[in-house]
Design a protein around this motif. Sequence first.
Motif, PDB file in Angstrom:
ATOM      1  N   LEU A 127       0.741  -1.182   0.243  1.00  0.00           N
ATOM      2  CA  LEU A 127      -0.111   0.234   0.133  1.00  0.00           C
ATOM      3  C   LEU A 127       0.828   1.185   0.036  1.00  0.00           C
ATOM      4  N   TYR A 128       2.130   1.189   0.891  1.00  0.00           N
ATOM      5  CA  TYR A 128       2.749   2.316   0.685  1.00  0.00           C
ATOM      6  C   TYR A 128       3.488   2.857  -0.573  1.00  0.00           C
ATOM      7  N   GLU A 129       3.837   1.736  -1.140  1.00  0.00           N
ATOM      8  CA  GLU A 129       4.411   1.978  -2.646  1.00  0.00           C
ATOM      9  C   GLU A 129       3.295   2.446  -3.497  1.00  0.00           C
ATOM     10  N   ALA A 130       2.151   1.697  -3.506  1.00  0.00           N
ATOM     11  CA  ALA A 130       0.840   2.216  -4.406  1.00  0.00           C
ATOM     12  C   ALA A 130       0.908   3.936  -4.190  1.00  0.00           C
ATOM     13  N   MET A 131       1.072   4.081  -2.799  1.00  0.00           N
ATOM     14  CA  MET A 131       0.745   5.940  -2.242  1.00  0.00           C
ATOM     15  C   MET A 131       1.828   6.580  -2.954  1.00  0.00           C
ATOM     16  N   ALA A 132       3.064   6.153  -2.448  1.00  0.00           N
ATOM     17  CA  ALA A 132       4.362   6.986  -2.877  1.00  0.00           C
ATOM     18  C   ALA A 132       4.584   6.984  -4.218  1.00  0.00           C
ATOM     19  N   ILE A 133       4.324   6.163  -4.966  1.00  0.00           N
ATOM     20  CA  ILE A 133       4.802   5.851  -6.419  1.00  0.00           C
ATOM     21  C   ILE A 133       3.559   6.374  -7.246  1.00  0.00           C
ATOM     22  N   LEU A 218      12.823   7.970   0.362  1.00  0.00           N
ATOM     23  CA  LEU A 218      13.423   8.492  -0.816  1.00  0.00           C
ATOM     24  C   LEU A 218      13.706   7.274  -1.705  1.00  0.00           C
ATOM     25  N   GLU A 219      13.962   6.043  -0.824  1.00  0.00           N
ATOM     26  CA  GLU A 219      14.132   4.992  -1.797  1.00  0.00           C
ATOM     27  C   GLU A 219      12.972   4.285  -2.489  1.00  0.00           C
ATOM     28  N   ILE A 220      11.859   4.797  -2.082  1.00  0.00           N
ATOM     29  CA  ILE A 220      10.556   4.466  -2.768  1.00  0.00           C
ATOM     30  C   ILE A 220      10.145   5.347  -3.627  1.00  0.00           C
ATOM     31  N   ILE A 223      11.489   5.670  -7.106  1.00  0.00           N
ATOM     32  CA  ILE A 223      11.021   4.334  -8.255  1.00  0.00           C
ATOM     33  C   ILE A 223      10.115   5.117  -9.309  1.00  0.00           C
ATOM     34  N   PRO A 224      10.520   4.915 -10.618  1.00  0.00           N
ATOM     35  CA  PRO A 224      10.020   5.517 -11.687  1.00  0.00           C
ATOM     36  C   PRO A 224       8.670   4.666 -12.299  1.00  0.00           C
ATOM     37  N   LEU A 225       8.929   3.095 -12.055  1.00  0.00           N
ATOM     38  CA  LEU A 225       7.856   2.371 -12.454  1.00  0.00           C
ATOM     39  C   LEU A 225       7.730   1.058 -11.717  1.00  0.00           C
ATOM     40  N   LYS A 226       6.642   0.666 -11.414  1.00  0.00           N
ATOM     41  CA  LYS A 226       6.510  -0.728 -10.645  1.00  0.00           C
ATOM     42  C   LYS A 226       5.247  -1.209 -10.808  1.00  0.00           C
TER      43      LYS A 226
END
Length: 448
Positions: A127-133, A218-220, A223-226
């Motif tokens: 969920l965090y990656e979906a939010m931050a990216i 910042l490591e997340i 990320i340009p694409l995932k």
Amino acid sequence: MNFRKKLGRFAAVSLAFVLTLTLTFQAPFASKAEAASDPLGLKAKSAILVDFNSGQILYENNASKVYPPASMTKMMTEYLVMQALHSKKLTWNTKVSISDYVYQVSQNRAYSNVPLKKDYEYTVKELYEAMAIYSANGATIALAEKVGGTEKNFVDLMNKTAKKFGMTGAHYINSSGLENEDLGKFAPYGDSKASNQLSALDLAKLAYHLIKDYPDALEISKIPLKNFTAGVNAPIQMVNWNYMLPGFGANMSKFKYDGVDGLKTGYTDLAGYCFTGTVNRNGHRLISVVMGTDSDAQRFEQTRALFDYGYQQFNEKTIAKKGQLIKGNKSVPVHNGKKSEVKVAFGDSYKTAVASGEKIATDFNLVLDKSKLNKDGSLEAPVKKGEKIGYVTLSHKGETHYGYLYNTNSKIPVIAAEQVDQNNWFVRMLKGIGGFFSSIFSWIAGLF
């Protein structure tokens, strides 16, 4: 002059020493006339540029004026989730269930979203990656509910944290940045026309804390694409809305800016196109905010103008090194020590943004920690090497004005540069007896 008189003189100047260090600067702020006309000519309702290492404000235009921040709201949600992770209240693998509210929001693909299922548990990391990216709104609200119990409770925590950070213009009413008319009956606060409200200065402070306290964010964000694969039949490609990141195709290469690794875009009809950006080149990090631009491209073009200004007009210069003696300052007196004084040094290294063009005198004013001093204004032995005994405040003289995100940004800790052991009990006793008779003689002399 004996030591007691030196000590009295020391106390009389309020324990403050001044070291003037002349540096060469190019004016980081324009003159008042230039500032009024905005020399950068940015096409944005408001903007700010900050040197991360020093907290210096290098440029601002309407930076304290409050506007809707759209999805830049999510930076506070990111901060609070990171806080929960670092305090061990959550782990990346903690499972999160989906409420009716989250489910309904996540199904609306007109907003940035990944569709979430009610009969599926997602990890905090997913969920965090979906939010931050991807700026996924449903995923953001799900995390807010997990941390706060309800989104309303979470919003209270957002506002409490904003107050702690000195974000004086900030007022949060939800965790995602959507307008209340989009959230409908689920809106935790405010009427149908309400929205979150923040200034560019507020957002710069928030970005500063997110990067400083939780640099792993910042490591997340970089990320340009995932692909999002949790609970879906086919992977959903999440494209980062920050087109200044490296890693995009040729059609986005015109926005790429070397060193960019965050942070958060935002768009609603009310807010316009917004962006909080950060870039790091050889350790020189900048933070920028632009609010209310007219197009997707324009928010990146205006950010590029700010970054170019920061790197072309300024260089970072180390003006204090950790452990370096503070030249020009007298030593601090020590009571009951094998030495009567102790030398002082910088407790941390300090960098400031400088360039050529204008000479400015920079004062380091030493302020000792009162809790460390006795009534005579001296340190009590023993004094340990490296022990923090106060700080120096940094101030610039001359026509050029430096603003800072916080007053503490212009403070450098000061430590004892050497060990001063305590005298043994016999020496302390003799000095005590000597001091007693000295007081008696002074009293008698005062009678005549």
